[in-house]
Every structure is written in C-alpha cells, then in structure tokens.
Enzyme design. Structure first.
Site, PDB file in Angstrom:
ATOM      1  N   SER A 217     -33.087  11.360 -46.015  1.00  0.00           N
ATOM      2  CA  SER A 217     -32.067  12.412 -46.012  1.00  0.00           C
ATOM      3  C   SER A 217     -32.394  13.538 -46.978  1.00  0.00           C
ATOM      4  O   SER A 217     -32.538  13.324 -48.188  1.00  0.00           O
ATOM      5  CB  SER A 217     -30.699  11.822 -46.391  1.00  0.00           C
ATOM      6  OG  SER A 217     -30.232  10.946 -45.409  1.00  0.00           O
TER       7      SER A 217
ATOM      8  N   HIS B   4     -31.888  15.198 -41.276  1.00  0.00           N
ATOM      9  CA  HIS B   4     -32.974  14.505 -40.575  1.00  0.00           C
ATOM     10  C   HIS B   4     -33.407  15.370 -39.393  1.00  0.00           C
ATOM     11  O   HIS B   4     -32.769  15.360 -38.343  1.00  0.00           O
ATOM     12  CB  HIS B   4     -32.515  13.124 -40.089  1.00  0.00           C
ATOM     13  CG  HIS B   4     -32.259  12.160 -41.204  1.00  0.00           C
ATOM     14  ND1 HIS B   4     -33.179  11.213 -41.593  1.00  0.00           N
ATOM     15  CD2 HIS B   4     -31.194  12.022 -42.034  1.00  0.00           C
ATOM     16  CE1 HIS B   4     -32.675  10.515 -42.615  1.00  0.00           C
ATOM     17  NE2 HIS B   4     -31.480  10.996 -42.887  1.00  0.00           N
TER      18      HIS B   4
ATOM     19  N   HIS C  69     -31.064   5.603 -37.583  1.00  0.00           N
ATOM     20  CA  HIS C  69     -30.383   4.588 -38.372  1.00  0.00           C
ATOM     21  C   HIS C  69     -29.664   3.581 -37.475  1.00  0.00           C
ATOM     22  O   HIS C  69     -29.249   3.898 -36.358  1.00  0.00           O
ATOM     23  CB  HIS C  69     -29.349   5.237 -39.305  1.00  0.00           C
ATOM     24  CG  HIS C  69     -29.903   6.255 -40.233  1.00  0.00           C
ATOM     25  ND1 HIS C  69     -30.174   7.544 -39.836  1.00  0.00           N
ATOM     26  CD2 HIS C  69     -30.234   6.186 -41.549  1.00  0.00           C
ATOM     27  CE1 HIS C  69     -30.653   8.230 -40.871  1.00  0.00           C
ATOM     28  NE2 HIS C  69     -30.701   7.439 -41.911  1.00  0.00           N
TER      29      HIS C  69
ATOM     30  N   TYR D 268     -26.696   2.521 -37.964  1.00  0.00           N
ATOM     31  CA  TYR D 268     -25.295   2.925 -37.786  1.00  0.00           C
ATOM     32  C   TYR D 268     -25.107   3.975 -36.696  1.00  0.00           C
ATOM     33  O   TYR D 268     -23.972   4.227 -36.261  1.00  0.00           O
ATOM     34  CB  TYR D 268     -24.678   3.411 -39.101  1.00  0.00           C
ATOM     35  CG  TYR D 268     -25.329   4.618 -39.727  1.00  0.00           C
ATOM     36  CD1 TYR D 268     -25.186   5.895 -39.189  1.00  0.00           C
ATOM     37  CD2 TYR D 268     -26.078   4.483 -40.889  1.00  0.00           C
ATOM     38  CE1 TYR D 268     -25.788   7.003 -39.776  1.00  0.00           C
ATOM     39  CE2 TYR D 268     -26.674   5.586 -41.486  1.00  0.00           C
ATOM     40  CZ  TYR D 268     -26.519   6.832 -40.923  1.00  0.00           C
ATOM     41  OH  TYR D 268     -27.115   7.931 -41.515  1.00  0.00           O
ATOM     42  N   GLU D 269     -26.193   4.596 -36.245  1.00  0.00           N
ATOM     43  CA  GLU D 269     -26.080   5.543 -35.134  1.00  0.00           C
ATOM     44  C   GLU D 269     -25.982   4.830 -33.786  1.00  0.00           C
ATOM     45  O   GLU D 269     -25.789   5.485 -32.758  1.00  0.00           O
ATOM     46  CB  GLU D 269     -27.287   6.481 -35.125  1.00  0.00           C
ATOM     47  CG  GLU D 269     -27.373   7.414 -36.314  1.00  0.00           C
ATOM     48  CD  GLU D 269     -28.650   8.244 -36.295  1.00  0.00           C
ATOM     49  OE1 GLU D 269     -28.689   9.236 -35.544  1.00  0.00           O
ATOM     50  OE2 GLU D 269     -29.614   7.882 -37.005  1.00  0.00           O
TER      51      GLU D 269
ATOM     52  N   ALA E  29     -32.420   8.369 -49.593  1.00  0.00           N
ATOM     53  CA  ALA E  29     -31.398   8.732 -50.573  1.00  0.00           C
ATOM     54  C   ALA E  29     -30.522   7.506 -50.772  1.00  0.00           C
ATOM     55  O   ALA E  29     -30.176   6.822 -49.807  1.00  0.00           O
ATOM     56  CB  ALA E  29     -30.572   9.906 -50.073  1.00  0.00           C
TER      57      ALA E  29
ATOM     58  N   MET F   5     -28.575   2.726 -46.559  1.00  0.00           N
ATOM     59  CA  MET F   5     -28.338   2.291 -45.178  1.00  0.00           C
ATOM     60  C   MET F   5     -29.605   2.363 -44.333  1.00  0.00           C
ATOM     61  O   MET F   5     -29.531   2.503 -43.117  1.00  0.00           O
ATOM     62  CB  MET F   5     -27.241   3.154 -44.546  1.00  0.00           C
ATOM     63  CG  MET F   5     -25.943   3.195 -45.317  1.00  0.00           C
ATOM     64  SD  MET F   5     -24.792   4.411 -44.627  1.00  0.00           S
ATOM     65  CE  MET F   5     -23.537   4.445 -45.922  1.00  0.00           C
ATOM     66  N   SER F   6     -30.769   2.290 -44.975  1.00  0.00           N
ATOM     67  CA  SER F   6     -32.023   2.440 -44.233  1.00  0.00           C
ATOM     68  C   SER F   6     -33.117   1.656 -44.930  1.00  0.00           C
ATOM     69  O   SER F   6     -32.864   0.740 -45.702  1.00  0.00           O
ATOM     70  CB  SER F   6     -32.403   3.921 -44.144  1.00  0.00           C
ATOM     71  OG  SER F   6     -32.737   4.431 -45.436  1.00  0.00           O
TER      72      SER F   6
ATOM     73  N   ASN G  71     -26.269   9.881 -55.645  1.00  0.00           N
ATOM     74  CA  ASN G  71     -24.857   9.792 -56.026  1.00  0.00           C
ATOM     75  C   ASN G  71     -24.624   8.455 -56.725  1.00  0.00           C
ATOM     76  O   ASN G  71     -25.506   7.590 -56.737  1.00  0.00           O
ATOM     77  CB  ASN G  71     -23.957   9.890 -54.787  1.00  0.00           C
ATOM     78  CG  ASN G  71     -24.312   8.851 -53.735  1.00  0.00           C
ATOM     79  OD1 ASN G  71     -25.242   9.044 -52.933  1.00  0.00           O
ATOM     80  ND2 ASN G  71     -23.614   7.736 -53.747  1.00  0.00           N
TER      81      ASN G  71
ATOM     82  N   HIS H 252     -21.474  12.695 -47.700  1.00  0.00           N
ATOM     83  CA  HIS H 252     -22.872  12.985 -47.339  1.00  0.00           C
ATOM     84  C   HIS H 252     -23.275  14.364 -47.840  1.00  0.00           C
ATOM     85  O   HIS H 252     -24.460  14.612 -48.102  1.00  0.00           O
ATOM     86  CB  HIS H 252     -23.057  12.895 -45.816  1.00  0.00           C
ATOM     87  CG  HIS H 252     -24.484  12.908 -45.383  1.00  0.00           C
ATOM     88  ND1 HIS H 252     -25.380  11.911 -45.725  1.00  0.00           N
ATOM     89  CD2 HIS H 252     -25.188  13.807 -44.646  1.00  0.00           C
ATOM     90  CE1 HIS H 252     -26.568  12.194 -45.205  1.00  0.00           C
ATOM     91  NE2 HIS H 252     -26.482  13.330 -44.549  1.00  0.00           N
TER      92      HIS H 252
END
Length: 267
Positions: free
Chosen positions: A26, A56, A78, A80-81, A108, A206-207, A230, A242
C-alpha cells in the site's frame, strides 16, 4: 493457465529474465514508477486478478535496477477483496517460473510493539498466520515445491543481515519484528491486538503471509519489510483509517526507496 501467462508476458518482455522479485504494498509503488522497462496491467495477464484497493496500481513492472533484472508487483490483491489464496499467490508462482530466486515483500502495517512509531521500517523476522487459510491447500504441483514444505526460516537470515547493513549505511533505524496477518478488511479490535501482543507479534497487517509461504515453498529466498503506517487498535486512542496508511507511506517512500535500491546492489 501457467503456460498462457508466461507466453503473454513473453510478448511484452522479449526474453527479459528477472532474478529478483519485489511486491510493493500500500502506497509503496513509487519505485516501479521510477524504474520501468515494461509494464503490464494485471487485468491483461491471463490468470492475474486486479486489485481494487487505493494505493495498489495493479501492474507487473519489469526493470533493470543496479544491473539487476527485477520484476515488481506494483500493488497486490488481498484475501479480503474476495480473492482465493490461490489467486493471491499465483503471481509468486509466475515469478518462480520466470526465474526469480529472491523475493522482497513489502507492506503497510500497524504497530503492536509500543516502541514502534508510524514511519518506522520493520524487517520481518517471522510471521503468525491468523488469516484462517493456507495458500498451499489443494493439489500440489511438484514442479514448484514439496507437498509438506519446511517453514522454519521463511525470512532469510542472510537477507536480513544485508537489510540491516543497508539501514546502517543510510542511517535508517530499522526495527525487527514478527508480523501477524488477519483476513481483514476490518481492522483488529483492541482485544485482538492485546492477544497478538501476548503471542509475540510486533506489527499487524492483512497481507504478505500468503505470498511469503508460497515463495518459501517455491525455494525462493524471502525478505519482508513493513512500513509502520499507524498504531494498531488500542495502542493509541486515534481511530484507524486507510487514509492514514496512505499518508504515512507517502511520507516515508523516499527513505523506503533508498533502502530498496541499496539492497538490490548488494543482494
């Protein structure tokens, strides 16, 4: 499908053989914009899926950087997509077939370790998979790797040493830590982050974990680097977004690019 993918890429690259692969996470795609010999959008490559997430760009970029032939994923897809683990990791298998021996995976991530700050760079020393799935489930392809691959050193120790040396040379205070991955797309709850801290995790995302598993399975040397974008949930009182991730990665992208360029010289 793999043959179709490789044949299509060959029509663009005309025999270009990459030896190093980079997955740019990201907001970290700037390196691919700077160095580009050929760029192929994911939606044109047979077998590839397109990312729908901000930050992305979604293309496969081939370049010569420091006399090294490199292929870069400018953005990733990802779990989650709604993509399958097999779709997420298919580009890694393609890199293996193209001749890539070393894979640098970036992302990230949110700081769990309270000594980390947004803008820090963390070298991944190990990971914890809480995504609820493994990309190697299903029929095994012996041309890529063994049915039961060892995972005792996914993140190559020699590459970590090279990253540390590059960081010292550039006066970048590289952190070390364990990355924990969940499926997303919701950020973790404070209780989940507290649990992750007890498990030994230093940063959450998440990746990365699916790609790292498959790269190791394929016999690649793997280096993982997280941009701490963050604080994870409960570490600070600030709400997570995000937009903050993109803002932080944009602020550190030059430092990150310098590190990668020096690494590519020394690998």
């Amino acid at each position: 499908m793999m043959k179709d993918t490789l044949d299509y890429i060959e029509t663009y690259t005309d025999g270009f053989k990459p030896e190093i692969g980079i997955i740019l996470g990201s907001g970290l795609g700037d390196l691919a914009d700077t160095y580009c010999e050929y760029a192929i959008p994911y939606d044109k490559i047979p077998g590839f899926s397109k990312s729908s997430v901000e930050g992305h760009k979604g293309q496969l970029v081939f370049a010569v950087i420091g006399n090294r032939n490199v292929v870069m994923m400018q953005g990733r897809i990802h779990y989650y997509e709604g993509h399958s683990m097999q779709d997420i990791t298919y580009p890694v298998k393609v890199m293996k077939k193209l001749g890539v021996k070393t894979l640098i995976i970036t992302n990230a991530a949110g700081a769990i370790n309270k000594s980390f700050r947004p803008g820090d760079l963390m070298v991944i020393t190990d990971h914890i998979n809480l995504m609820g799935a493994n990309p190697l489930v299903g029929k095994n392809d012996e041309t890529l790797g063994p049915r039961f691959p060892d995972m005792s050193e996914i993140y190559n120790k020699n590459l970590i040493k090279l990253a540390d040396a590059a960081g010292r040379n550039l006066r970048i205070d590289l952190k070390h830590g364990i990355y924990i991955a969940s499926s997303g797309p919701s950020y973790e709850t404070p209780a989940e982050i507290k649990m992750a801290r007890y498990l030994g995790a230093d940063a959450a995302g998440m990746s990365t974990v699916p790609e790292a598993i498959v790269a190791n399975y394929c016999g690649m040397k793997v280096l993982g680097i997280s941009c701490i974008s963050n604080y994870a949930s409960g570490v600070s009182t600030k709400k997570l977004s995000h937009d903050e991730v993109i803002e932080t990665t944009n602020a550190v992208k030059n430092k990150f690019k310098e590190l990668l360029l020096l690494l590519l010289k020394n690998i």
